[in-house]
Design an enzyme around this catalytic site. Sequence first.
Site, short mmCIF file in Angstrom:
data_model
loop_
_atom_site.label_atom_id
_atom_site.label_comp_id
_atom_site.label_asym_id
_atom_site.label_seq_id
_atom_site.Cartn_x
_atom_site.Cartn_y
_atom_site.Cartn_z
N THR A 150 0.83 -1.21 0.00
CA THR A 150 0.00 0.00 0.00
C THR A 150 0.86 1.25 0.00
OG1 THR A 150 -1.56 -1.27 1.32
CG2 THR A 150 -1.95 1.09 1.19
N TYR B 123 6.71 -11.41 4.79
CA TYR B 123 5.59 -10.81 4.06
C TYR B 123 5.21 -11.76 2.92
CZ TYR B 123 3.28 -6.72 1.78
OH TYR B 123 2.41 -5.82 1.23
N LYS C 79 3.18 -12.66 7.96
CA LYS C 79 1.99 -11.98 7.42
C LYS C 79 1.42 -12.86 6.33
CE LYS C 79 0.90 -7.65 4.92
NZ LYS C 79 0.34 -8.25 3.70
#
Lengths: 312, 312
Positions: free
Chosen positions: B58, B145, B173
């Site tokens: 993001t 991630y 994550k």
Amino acid sequence: MMTSPDSTGTVPVTALTGLSAFPLTPLKDGQLDQTAFIGLVQRLVAAGVDSITVLGSTGSYMYLDRAERERVIRLAVQHAAGIPVLAGVGAMRTEHVLAHIDDARAAGAAGVLLAPVGYQRLDDDEVFELFRAATGRSELPVVVYDNPSTTHFTFSNQLYGRIAQLPGIISIKIPGVPADPEKARAHVAAIRAVLPEHVGIGVSGDAFGAAGLIAGCDTWFTAVGGTIPVPMLGITRAVQAGEPAKAQALSEDLQPLWELIGQCGSLRVSAAIAERQGLAAPDCLPLPVQGLKPDQRAQLALMLDRLGLASL
Amino acid sequence: MMTSPDSTGTVPVTALTGLSAFPLTPLKDGQLDQTAFIGLVQRLVAAGVDSITVLGSTGSYMYLDRAERERVIRLAVQHAAGIPVLAGVGAMRTEHVLAHIDDARAAGAAGVLLAPVGYQRLDDDEVFELFRAATGRSELPVVVYDNPSTTHFTFSNQLYGRIAQLPGIISIKIPGVPADPEKARAHVAAIRAVLPEHVGIGVSGDAFGAAGLIAGCDTWFTAVGGTIPVPMLGITRAVQAGEPAKAQALSEDLQPLWELIGQCGSLRVSAAIAERQGLAAPDCLPLPVQGLKPDQRAQLALMLDRLGLASL
């Protein structure tokens, strides 16, 4: 399109035909190995390839910073003996693509190669606008680089046609052709039908080189031919001489090579060949990408000996 | 692991829980919009998020150069009022990842987030070595991630477990959980079973936030919550208070938002919200990524009004 010679580099190409070889960008201890890179370019010159495309996927462009890329283009142009040098300019951000185009132009490249590299998934309009920005940046001709296995972007023929209308587009590099000759011919014809006459088609995916040229592609963009150009030139010249059966047979002789590339990828196989032949230092790929594993290297060595490629 | 305060930054975290919000890195005329970015960080501080992760997907990390990334981390740390700031450090090349870790540490980040970004397809050993290099670079904790929709790399639970053994790994994550609550619980439990006790699990994919927390994840890594944190905090606090039904209901109220994100992606939706609410200038995303199309923006505006999110 500019066609006058550029005193600092190669002449911008107006069309691409024959064999365009993609040399590795070998590293040594994590740094650009200039000596090895120059050696690879000189091999391509000696073999007589039709053009040299540096900073393709085989040239690890996405792993190199701006200064490294600029250096690679300058070295290639200096040692290409007038053979046109094209340079990959792909990057995640349009602004960085444009900076790479500026550098390619200043370094004397004869054209650029652009793939729509994505982190976020791009749609057709976003990719079109990327190519519009790239073609508007300079008079350098642009090859559309369709490489879905690395970019994860899928072109439609409709998008090929839309982009090919942009001034400066000279070729579409397609990822392969169907194995069946009739289907391959129809595939290439369907793409040709959406392109202006001056835009060519190049095939990549080394196993598809012969089939692609026989099916009517203008160019073979060869990855492994950046390291072992002679057999790939043999295939190309056979097609150009109107001897498709000979080209097909030459390609079939290399079946074990195509299979290893299918398993391990052309970059890792090309690097392992270069390392084994002393054309590059050990571990010449940019980490995290590692070279072939020991058993794969043993398989490669046997195969190179058996195919008579070890002495090339 | 270092836990003493760092005079120039936030304190390295030893565990991550609750809500970690991912702000955009808004651009203005193609340049980092520092004022807008600081405003987004201050909104997250005011809302009381548990941590702030800058330079996630993001935060457009893959589109930013080293200097821009370093600036973003410094600004976030300066304005985070002591809330831990984590920073995405992913890059194609291991050497560049390590440079980003150095910068994150110098800028006072409390941890880093690392995705195995690939151009060439990576195998498990290559990804493991990437995380080994990253965790060996500094004492900063590392979040693994896993974002297959952008990296195109698929982790197995076995690889989670292998990487989680590395010193410094604090959280995994994961990209989401199954919709069915029982299956979600089993999914999280299966991952938990391969992790050392000190390594947590965070859910991402905003539509899965409530379901992931209810299924036992420690953290919600929220993309759209980087722009509208209050509703995502409401969901998080409900789960933490032992009220899963309330959390589920709050998430279901946002179903139109989750659907738009499903269609257009969380980055483009977050950017459109920020642009509409005056939190970022128009066209705040890095080209070639474009914002929502006019009809999608109209749909978003209606939806924000209907959900009462327009005034947040």
